[in-house]
Design a protein around this motif. Structure first.
Motif, mmCIF file in Angstrom:
data_model
loop_
_atom_site.group_PDB
_atom_site.id
_atom_site.type_symbol
_atom_site.label_atom_id
_atom_site.label_comp_id
_atom_site.label_asym_id
_atom_site.label_seq_id
_atom_site.Cartn_x
_atom_site.Cartn_y
_atom_site.Cartn_z
ATOM 1 N N PHE A 1 -40.837 -83.985 -29.823
ATOM 2 C CA PHE A 1 -40.167 -85.033 -29.054
ATOM 3 C C PHE A 1 -41.111 -85.540 -27.967
ATOM 4 C CE2 PHE A 1 -36.591 -83.212 -31.149
ATOM 5 C CZ PHE A 1 -35.586 -84.177 -31.152
ATOM 6 N N VAL A 2 -40.990 -86.820 -27.687
ATOM 7 C CA VAL A 2 -41.828 -87.431 -26.651
ATOM 8 C C VAL A 2 -41.259 -87.117 -25.270
ATOM 9 C CG1 VAL A 2 -42.624 -89.623 -25.663
ATOM 10 C CG2 VAL A 2 -42.599 -89.300 -28.147
ATOM 11 N N ILE A 3 -42.136 -86.721 -24.357
ATOM 12 C CA ILE A 3 -41.773 -86.586 -22.942
ATOM 13 C C ILE A 3 -42.380 -87.780 -22.220
ATOM 14 C CG2 ILE A 3 -41.887 -85.165 -20.873
ATOM 15 C CD1 ILE A 3 -42.516 -82.788 -22.652
ATOM 16 N N PRO A 4 -41.570 -88.742 -21.826
ATOM 17 C CA PRO A 4 -42.138 -89.926 -21.169
ATOM 18 C C PRO A 4 -42.866 -89.541 -19.883
ATOM 19 C CG PRO A 4 -39.840 -90.294 -21.789
ATOM 20 C CD PRO A 4 -40.114 -88.826 -21.963
ATOM 21 N N ILE B 1 -30.625 -71.054 -21.805
ATOM 22 C CA ILE B 1 -30.739 -72.292 -21.034
ATOM 23 C C ILE B 1 -31.498 -73.351 -21.832
ATOM 24 C CG2 ILE B 1 -32.837 -71.520 -19.838
ATOM 25 C CD1 ILE B 1 -31.841 -73.101 -17.383
ATOM 26 N N ILE B 2 -30.973 -74.553 -21.852
ATOM 27 C CA ILE B 2 -31.601 -75.695 -22.519
ATOM 28 C C ILE B 2 -31.824 -76.767 -21.455
ATOM 29 C CG2 ILE B 2 -31.360 -77.484 -24.282
ATOM 30 C CD1 ILE B 2 -29.459 -75.610 -25.774
ATOM 31 N N ILE B 3 -33.070 -77.213 -21.310
ATOM 32 C CA ILE B 3 -33.423 -78.165 -20.254
ATOM 33 C C ILE B 3 -33.923 -79.463 -20.874
ATOM 34 C CG2 ILE B 3 -34.896 -78.595 -18.251
ATOM 35 C CD1 ILE B 3 -35.083 -75.474 -18.018
ATOM 36 N N ASP B 4 -33.298 -80.547 -20.498
ATOM 37 C CA ASP B 4 -33.769 -81.873 -20.879
ATOM 38 C C ASP B 4 -34.116 -82.634 -19.606
ATOM 39 O OD1 ASP B 4 -33.590 -81.808 -23.671
ATOM 40 O OD2 ASP B 4 -31.424 -82.076 -23.565
ATOM 41 N N ASP C 1 -47.722 -90.318 -22.411
ATOM 42 C CA ASP C 1 -46.573 -89.480 -22.742
ATOM 43 C C ASP C 1 -47.000 -88.093 -23.206
ATOM 44 O OD1 ASP C 1 -44.904 -91.549 -22.125
ATOM 45 O OD2 ASP C 1 -44.637 -92.215 -24.196
ATOM 46 N N GLY C 2 -46.151 -87.112 -22.927
ATOM 47 C CA GLY C 2 -46.385 -85.756 -23.400
ATOM 48 C C GLY C 2 -45.552 -85.455 -24.642
ATOM 49 N N ARG C 3 -45.632 -84.231 -25.123
ATOM 50 C CA ARG C 3 -44.891 -83.811 -26.323
ATOM 51 C C ARG C 3 -44.281 -82.439 -26.086
ATOM 52 N NH1 ARG C 3 -44.421 -87.975 -30.201
ATOM 53 N NH2 ARG C 3 -46.211 -89.345 -29.840
ATOM 54 N N ILE C 4 -43.087 -82.271 -26.624
ATOM 55 C CA ILE C 4 -42.435 -80.964 -26.571
ATOM 56 C C ILE C 4 -41.827 -80.674 -27.931
ATOM 57 C CG2 ILE C 4 -40.250 -81.920 -25.708
ATOM 58 C CD1 ILE C 4 -39.928 -79.278 -24.131
ATOM 59 N N LEU C 5 -41.975 -79.439 -28.390
ATOM 60 C CA LEU C 5 -41.480 -79.030 -29.697
ATOM 61 C C LEU C 5 -40.052 -78.519 -29.559
ATOM 62 C CD1 LEU C 5 -42.848 -79.056 -32.485
ATOM 63 C CD2 LEU C 5 -43.307 -76.619 -32.186
ATOM 64 N N LYS C 6 -39.140 -79.083 -30.371
ATOM 65 C CA LYS C 6 -37.743 -78.667 -30.333
ATOM 66 C C LYS C 6 -37.273 -78.258 -31.728
ATOM 67 C CE LYS C 6 -36.264 -81.516 -26.397
ATOM 68 N NZ LYS C 6 -35.220 -82.465 -25.911
ATOM 69 N N GLN C 7 -36.288 -77.353 -31.740
ATOM 70 C CA GLN C 7 -35.712 -76.858 -32.988
ATOM 71 C C GLN C 7 -34.282 -77.360 -33.107
ATOM 72 O OE1 GLN C 7 -35.222 -72.605 -33.231
ATOM 73 N NE2 GLN C 7 -35.462 -72.601 -35.444
ATOM 74 N N LYS C 8 -33.925 -77.783 -34.310
ATOM 75 C CA LYS C 8 -32.578 -78.277 -34.541
ATOM 76 C C LYS C 8 -31.604 -77.110 -34.573
ATOM 77 C CE LYS C 8 -30.097 -81.590 -37.433
ATOM 78 N NZ LYS C 8 -30.187 -82.481 -38.623
ATOM 79 N N ILE C 9 -30.551 -77.219 -33.733
ATOM 80 C CA ILE C 9 -29.572 -76.140 -33.681
ATOM 81 C C ILE C 9 -28.212 -76.581 -34.196
ATOM 82 C CG2 ILE C 9 -30.711 -74.942 -31.792
ATOM 83 C CD1 ILE C 9 -28.745 -76.220 -29.866
ATOM 84 N N ALA C 10 -28.009 -77.871 -34.309
ATOM 85 C CA ALA C 10 -26.759 -78.415 -34.846
ATOM 86 C C ALA C 10 -26.989 -79.890 -35.122
ATOM 87 C CB ALA C 10 -25.607 -78.219 -33.861
ATOM 88 N N LYS C 11 -26.021 -80.525 -35.673
ATOM 89 C CA LYS C 11 -26.148 -81.938 -35.997
ATOM 90 C C LYS C 11 -26.384 -82.748 -34.723
ATOM 91 C CE LYS C 11 -23.906 -85.736 -38.435
ATOM 92 N NZ LYS C 11 -22.697 -86.182 -39.167
ATOM 93 N N GLY C 12 -27.545 -83.393 -34.674
ATOM 94 C CA GLY C 12 -27.875 -84.225 -33.532
ATOM 95 C C GLY C 12 -28.246 -83.465 -32.275
ATOM 96 N N MET D 1 -42.909 -74.178 -22.257
ATOM 97 C CA MET D 1 -44.147 -74.949 -22.107
ATOM 98 C C MET D 1 -44.109 -76.187 -23.004
ATOM 99 S SD MET D 1 -46.448 -72.860 -20.241
ATOM 100 C CE MET D 1 -47.960 -73.583 -20.728
ATOM 101 N N ASN D 2 -44.713 -77.255 -22.540
ATOM 102 C CA ASN D 2 -44.861 -78.458 -23.351
ATOM 103 C C ASN D 2 -46.053 -78.313 -24.281
ATOM 104 O OD1 ASN D 2 -42.754 -79.734 -21.936
ATOM 105 N ND2 ASN D 2 -44.172 -80.450 -20.354
ATOM 106 N N GLU D 3 -45.966 -78.972 -25.433
ATOM 107 C CA GLU D 3 -47.122 -78.991 -26.337
ATOM 108 C C GLU D 3 -48.250 -79.798 -25.696
ATOM 109 O OE1 GLU D 3 -47.002 -77.192 -29.284
ATOM 110 O OE2 GLU D 3 -45.134 -76.584 -28.321
ATOM 111 N N VAL D 4 -47.887 -80.953 -25.148
ATOM 112 C CA VAL D 4 -48.826 -81.797 -24.405
ATOM 113 C C VAL D 4 -48.126 -82.250 -23.134
ATOM 114 C CG1 VAL D 4 -50.201 -83.912 -24.402
ATOM 115 C CG2 VAL D 4 -49.914 -82.616 -26.541
ATOM 116 N N ASP D 5 -48.705 -81.949 -21.994
ATOM 117 C CA ASP D 5 -48.103 -82.364 -20.731
ATOM 118 C C ASP D 5 -48.301 -83.865 -20.517
ATOM 119 O OD1 ASP D 5 -47.143 -79.884 -19.905
ATOM 120 O OD2 ASP D 5 -49.097 -79.294 -19.092
ATOM 121 N N PRO D 6 -47.287 -84.542 -19.987
ATOM 122 C CA PRO D 6 -47.441 -85.970 -19.702
ATOM 123 C C PRO D 6 -48.377 -86.197 -18.524
ATOM 124 C CG PRO D 6 -45.322 -85.183 -18.905
ATOM 125 C CD PRO D 6 -45.946 -84.043 -19.661
ATOM 126 N N GLN D 7 -49.072 -87.339 -18.542
ATOM 127 C CA GLN D 7 -49.954 -87.714 -17.440
ATOM 128 C C GLN D 7 -49.331 -88.896 -16.701
ATOM 129 O OE1 GLN D 7 -54.026 -88.366 -18.628
ATOM 130 N NE2 GLN D 7 -53.992 -86.688 -20.100
#
Length: 667
Positions: A53-56, A157-160, A205-216, A224-230
Motif C-alpha cells: 500500500f502507498v503511504i502518501p 493493534i492496527i494503525i492507519d 510516497d512510501g510503501r507498507i506491506l499489508k495482509q488481507k484479513i477480511a473482505k476489504g 516498519m514501512n517497506e519504504v519510508d515516505p520523503q
C-alpha cells in the motif's frame, strides 16, 4: 448372450480408457501448475493476500513572507483492533487496563471500552475501530497502552495513517493558496500555489506491506514501512498576512456595502513584482462572500478608462501630441461611423489639454487624440499595445490564466470603430493582473516585472531554489514619457476623478475606471458596471502598486463609478499598510530585515541540524504554528489565551522527552 457380454466388455474397456486418459490429463495439468506455472500462481495467491500500500508523503508547508503557516500537512491516525490476534491469556490479562487507558484519552467510560473489546473478540472482529483522526501525541499514547504495546501480532493493534491539509489562517487567500485533488484513477487536478508548485511540495510516497484479513480489510504485516515516505519541500510565498488581512477586509466591506456580485484586489511590491496580498471574493446565494474564483488572474474583461494610460503612453512616445495639446470635447459627445462616444460629465469639458482630459477621464478627448493621430495607420498604435505585452498572457504559474484580447487591424472583424473604441477601453479584454503589471511598470521607472507569488523553495532552513524578479520588459517607455505619466497619474488623485481620495499627508497616484459589461446584449438584461481603480503609493517613492475591481455594484444610488466604489478600497489599503503593519526587527550581521518569527525558525533549524533533540524557541510565533511544530516533535501542548506565544514552560535548548507536556502562554 455371448454377444451381449462382448458388447459390455467393450464398453468397460472404453470407460476405463477414458478414465485413464482423464487421469493422465489431470496429472499433466497438476505437473504444469506445480512446476511450469507454479511461480505465477504462487505470486497471484500472494498478491491477493499480501499487498503493498502507498503511504502518501507529507506535503511541504506553504509559508507567508513573514513566516506564518498558510498551509500545512497534519498527520492523523486511525487505530483499529484485531480481536483474534492476542492469545486468550494476553487478552484477559490486559483488557481491563487497556479499557481504563483508552477512557483517559478518548473520553468514554472504561466500562464502554471493555464491553466493546469483549464484544469484538466474541464476534471474531478483526477490524474493530478504536478511534480516528488522532493527533500524533494521542497516537503515541495509545500505541503504548497495555496489550497494544505488544504490537500488531500479539497485541492486535492496527494503525492507519492519513494526511490532512489544513489552512491555519482560515479562508483568507484560500483561492491563491489553492489545492491539489487526487483521484482513484491516478488523475489529479488543482489550483493556486498547491497545484503550480506540486513538484516541490509533494515528496516521495512510501510503501507498507499489508495482509488481507477480511473482505476489504487489510492489516500491516509489521510496524516498519517497506519504504519510508520523503516529505516535500516548503514553499515560501510572497503573501504578507498583515497586508493580506487589510486588503481582504477592505474589499469585503465594499462588496457588502454595494451588494456587488464579485471583486478582487491585488497589492504588489513595485520593484520585485512580489504579490503581498490578493483577495478574490464572490457572492453566494445567501449574500455572503467567499473565495470562489481567482478573478484577478482568470477573469479577462473590458477595462474601461484604466486603459487610457496605454493611449497616453503611446501618444507621448510617438510625439504626435503632448500633454499640453488642446482638444475640444464637443459638448461631451462625438460620433464615429454613427456610434456615439460620450463623456460621463453632461455637456463635456469644453476645450482642455490632453493631460487634463486624462485627469478627468474624458472619453471624447482621449478618443480624438488616438483616432486623429492613428486613423491612417492603426497598426502603429496597436503595435505599441502589443509591445507592452497586453496582447498575451503573463504566463503566470497559476492554472487558468485569462486570455487577453487586443484587436488587430489584420483581423477580419476589424472595423472603423475598432480604433476609437480601444481608446477608452472597449473592444479589448485584459485581466486585472495584466493591468496592474502595466501600471506597476510606470511606478517602477519603466521596468515591467512579472507578478510573483513564490519567493523561495526550502528544505528546513536550506534554500533549494530562490525566485528572482522576472523582467518582462526592461524599458516600457522613455524617461521623458515616464515623468509626464507620473505627473498626470498623481493629478488624477489630487484634482481629477479620484480627488475624493486625495490626502496631502499621503500622496497616491492612479486611474479610475468604469466599464459597462455585456452592453452588446440587445435586451440589456445582462448589462452591468465594473468599477476599478489602479495605481501605486506613495506617489513620490512607490513601494506598492494596487488594483481593485468590483463587478456589478448596486446602481440604486447611481453611484457605480470607479472613484466611488473601487477607489476607497485602494485608499484604505494604502493608508493602513503604512500605519498598521508591524515593523520588522533587524538582526545584526544580516544585510536584510528578518521578522521575529523567521528568526525563531532559523534558530531552531540550526539546532535541529546538530542534534534534533532540543526544544525550540517558539516565543513570538503564532499559536497555531507553535502547536503544530511541537506536537510533531512528540510533545503534548497546552495553551492559555490566544494570539502569539509570549512564554513557554519548557525553555529552548532542553532535551526533548516524548509525551512531555509544554504549556504555552499566548497573548
Amino acid at each position: 448372450m455371448a454377444v451381449d457380454d462382448k458388447y459390455i466388455s467393450y464398453r468397460i474397456y472404453l470407460v476405463a480408457c477414458a478414465i485413464f486418459l482423464m487421469a493422465i490429463a489431470i496429472a499433466v495439468k497438476l505437473t504444469n501448475i506445480q512446476w511450469v506455472e507454479g511461480d505465477y500462481y504462487r505470486e497471484l495467491a500472494k498478491e491477493r493476500t499480501v499487498k503493498n500500500f502507498v503511504i502518501p508523503a507529507n506535503k511541504g508547508n506553504i509559508y507567508s513572507s513573514d513566516g506564518s503557516l498558510l498551509a500545512t500537512s497534519i498527520p492523523k491516525y486511525i487505530i483499529r483492533f484485531d480481536a483474534l490476534a492476542p492469545t486468550k491469556e494476553n487478552f484477559e490479562k490486559n483488557v481491563n487496563a487497556l479499557a481504563d487507558s483508552l477512557a483517559t484519552v478518548l473520553g468514554k467510560s472504561s466500562y464502554f471500552f471493555e464491553n466493546e473489546l469483549r464484544k469484538a473478540r466474541a464476534n471474531n472482529n478483526r477490524y474493530f475501530l478504536i478511534a480516528r483522526d488522532l493527533s500524533y501525541t494521542d497516537y503515541m499514547k495509545i500505541k503504548g497502552f497495555p496489550l497494544f504495546e505488544l504490537g500488531p501480532y500479539k497485541g492486535g493493534i492496527i494503525i492507519d495513517q492519513k494526511t490532512v491539509r489544513e489552512h491555519p489562517i482560515g479562508k483568507i487567500a484560500e483561492r491563491t493558496i489553492g489545492y491539489e485533488r487526487k483521484y482513484d484513477a491516478g488523475h489529479s487536478d488543482g489550483k493556486g500555489i498547491e497545484w503550480a508548485y506540486k513538484e516541490y511540495l509533494n515528496g516521495k510516497d512510501g510503501r507498507i506491506l499489508k495482509q488481507k484479513i477480511a473482505k476489504g480489510q487489510w492489516k500491516p504485516i509489521r510496524d516498519m514501512n517497506e519504504v519510508d515516505p520523503q516529505d516535500g519541500y516548503d514553499v515560501i510565498s510572497t503573501i504578507d498576512v498583515y497586508i493580506q488581512d487589510i486588503a481582504h477586509h477592505a474589499l469585503l466591506k465594499q462588496l457588502e456595502d454595494y451588494q456587488a456580485d464579485h471583486g478582487c484586489v491585488v497589492v504588489m511590491e513595485t520593484h520585485t513584482g512580489q504579490v503581498k496580498a490578493i483577495s478574490n471574493l464572490g457572492r453566494a446565494s445567501d449574500g455572503s462572500y467567499y473565495e470562489t474564483t481567482n478573478y484577478a488572474v482568470a477573469e479577462s474583461h473590458e477595462p474601461g478608462s484604466t486603459f487610457k494610460l496605454v493611449d497616453l503612453m503611446t501618444i507621448l512616445e510617438d510625439r504626435v501630441a503632448d500633454t499640453t495639446t488642446v482638444y475640444d470635447s464637443h459638448g461631451g459627445v462625438i460620433k464615429y461611423s454613427g456610434k456615439s462616444v460620450r463623456d460621463s460629465h453632461e455637456g463635456g469639458y469644453g476645450k482642455i489639454s490632453l493631460a487634463r482630459g486624462f485627469e478627468v477621464s474624458s472619453n471624447t478627448v482621449l478618443v480624438q487624440a488616438v483616432y486623429n493621430n492613428y486613423k491612417n495607420n492603426p497598426s502603429k498604435f496597436v503595435n505599441h499595445v502589443n509591445s507592452y505585452g497586453l496582447n498575451k498572457r503573463l504566463n503566470m504559474d497559476f492554472k487558468g490564466e485569462g486570455r487577453p484580447f487586443i484587436p488587430q487591424p489584420s483581423d477580419k472583424n476589424w472595423s472603423n470603430i475598432s480604433l476609437p473604441w480601444m481608446a477608452f477601453g472597449y473592444g479589448v479584454s485584459v485581466t486585472p493582473m495584466q493591468t496592474l503589471a502595466f501600471y506597476n511598470a510606470v511606478a517602477n521607472d519603466g521596468v515591467m516585472v512579472k507578478p510573483q507569488f513564490v519567493s523561495e523553495i526550502k528544505e528546513w532552513n536550506k534554500t533549494i531554489k530562490k525566485m528572482e524578479p522576472e523582467i518582462i520588459n526592461p524599458r516600457i517607455c522613455s524617461d521623458v514619457t515616464l515623468a509626464k505619466l507620473k505627473a498626470v497619474l498623481k493629478n488624477v488623485v489630487k484634482k481629477g476623478t479620484a480627488s475624493k481620495l486625495y490626502s496631502k499627508d499621503f500622496p497616491m497616484a492612479g486611474k479610475t475606471g468604469t466599464a459597462q459589461v455585456n452592453y452588446g446584449k440587445r435586451d440589456g438584461t445582462g448589462l452591468y458596471y465594473a468599477s476599478s481603480f489602479v495605481g501605486y503609493f506613495p506617489a513620490d517613492a512607490p513601494k506598492y502598486s494596487c488594483i481593485v475591481v468590483v463587478h456589478k455594484p448596486n446602481t440604486a444610488k447611481n453611484n457605480y463609478y470607479g472613484a466611488d466604489v473601487a477607489g476607497p478600497v485602494f485608499k484604505r489599503i494604502a493608508q493602513k499598510i503604512f500605519t498598521e503593519v508591524p515593523s520588522t526587527n533587524e538582526i545584526k550581521k544580516l544585510d536584510r530585515k528578518v521578522p521575529k518569527q523567521e528568526k525563531h525558525y532559523n534558530e531552531y533549524f540550526a539546532k535541529l541540524e546538530k542534534s534534533k533533540q532540543f526544544i525550540p524557541n517558539v516565543k513570538g510565533m503564532p499559536g497555531m504554528d507553535a502547536i503544530a511544530l511541537l506536537e510533531n516533535l512528540g510533545l503534548k501542548v497546552r495553551t492559555k489565551g490566544i494570539g502569539k506565544v509570549k512564554n513557554q514552560s519548557l525553555q529552548a535548548g532542553q532535551n526533548i522527552r516524548k509525551n512531555t507536556t509544554i504549556t504555552l502562554e499566548l497573548l
